[in-house]
Scaffold this motif. Sequence first.
Motif, PDB file in Angstrom:
ATOM      1  N   GLY A   1       0.815  -1.207   0.000  1.00  0.00           N
ATOM      2  CA  GLY A   1       0.000   0.000   0.000  1.00  0.00           C
ATOM      3  C   GLY A   1       0.844   1.250   0.000  1.00  0.00           C
ATOM      4  N   MET A   2       1.990   1.175   0.612  1.00  0.00           N
ATOM      5  CA  MET A   2       3.002   2.232   0.555  1.00  0.00           C
ATOM      6  C   MET A   2       4.353   1.621   0.832  1.00  0.00           C
ATOM      7  SD  MET A   2       2.943   4.323   4.184  1.00  0.00           S
ATOM      8  CE  MET A   2       4.497   5.091   3.768  1.00  0.00           C
ATOM      9  N   ASP A   3       5.375   2.193   0.261  1.00  0.00           N
ATOM     10  CA  ASP A   3       6.722   1.683   0.508  1.00  0.00           C
ATOM     11  C   ASP A   3       7.726   2.809   0.328  1.00  0.00           C
ATOM     12  OD1 ASP A   3       8.168   1.240  -2.370  1.00  0.00           O
ATOM     13  OD2 ASP A   3       6.019   0.928  -2.537  1.00  0.00           O
ATOM     14  N   GLY A   4       8.917   2.570   0.828  1.00  0.00           N
ATOM     15  CA  GLY A   4       9.944   3.586   0.715  1.00  0.00           C
ATOM     16  C   GLY A   4      11.329   3.035   0.984  1.00  0.00           C
ATOM     17  N   ASN A   5      12.318   3.821   0.619  1.00  0.00           N
ATOM     18  CA  ASN A   5      13.715   3.483   0.857  1.00  0.00           C
ATOM     19  C   ASN A   5      14.301   4.495   1.828  1.00  0.00           C
ATOM     20  OD1 ASN A   5      13.767   1.361  -1.185  1.00  0.00           O
ATOM     21  ND2 ASN A   5      13.648   3.031  -2.664  1.00  0.00           N
ATOM     22  N   PHE A   6      15.024   3.991   2.808  1.00  0.00           N
ATOM     23  CA  PHE A   6      15.629   4.841   3.835  1.00  0.00           C
ATOM     24  C   PHE A   6      17.146   4.655   3.785  1.00  0.00           C
ATOM     25  CE2 PHE A   6      11.349   4.016   5.147  1.00  0.00           C
ATOM     26  CZ  PHE A   6      10.916   5.170   5.777  1.00  0.00           C
ATOM     27  N   ILE A   7      17.869   5.745   3.637  1.00  0.00           N
ATOM     28  CA  ILE A   7      19.327   5.715   3.596  1.00  0.00           C
ATOM     29  C   ILE A   7      19.830   6.502   4.794  1.00  0.00           C
ATOM     30  CG2 ILE A   7      21.382   6.189   2.216  1.00  0.00           C
ATOM     31  CD1 ILE A   7      19.311   6.411  -0.198  1.00  0.00           C
TER      32      ILE A   7
END
Length: 210
Positions: A156-162
């Motif tokens: 439903g939602m996703d993301g990349n964290f650096i």
Amino acid sequence: MIRMGDTHVLCTATIEDRVPPFVKGTGLGWVTAEYGMLPRSTTSRMRRESTVGKQGGRTVEIQRLIGRSLRAGVDRVALGERQITVDCDVIQADGGTRCASITGGWVALRLAVNRLMKSGEIISNPLEDPVAAVSCGIYAGQVILDLDYPEDSEAGMDGNFIMTRSGELIEVQLSAEGATFSRQQMNELLDLAEKGIAELSELQLAAVDA
């Protein structure tokens, strides 16, 4: 080689005694990256970009992301006026290739820096804080870490964290699929990402000290 589930990426670093023209004469080092996927890294064969004659927009976007993410964790004064190029070649893809490339790319970069320090070409370590990346998302109503391809395609939602090992953010990429998300959900993903980054950082340090 970094393996995050069924995503496998080969990361190498090359040291060169030159820098781009816009850096020359500044005394600062430079870190850049190149990224590519092998034709059968996915379930169906894709054409090599070299046969098309140019890189695709996704490839360019990802390799720029890798380069600027790694540079964020570099003391470019301590590195000196030289360039390190990190090559990230995806052998097998099951989601999260950019995150794996950044995390594995830092290990390759640190090994290259170790060689410079061992030879006496640089005195202080320009990479004191590891840089790692991980994906997070909401899948089937659950907050999950390190999405594979089926999870990523249906999230439903996703993301990349650096982030750095110390918890400093370098870049966050978040998007919803067909619906909105709340500030609370974003915070839950960030908390989970911090946990994942902490674990990845320990593995990175173990790899470079092995």
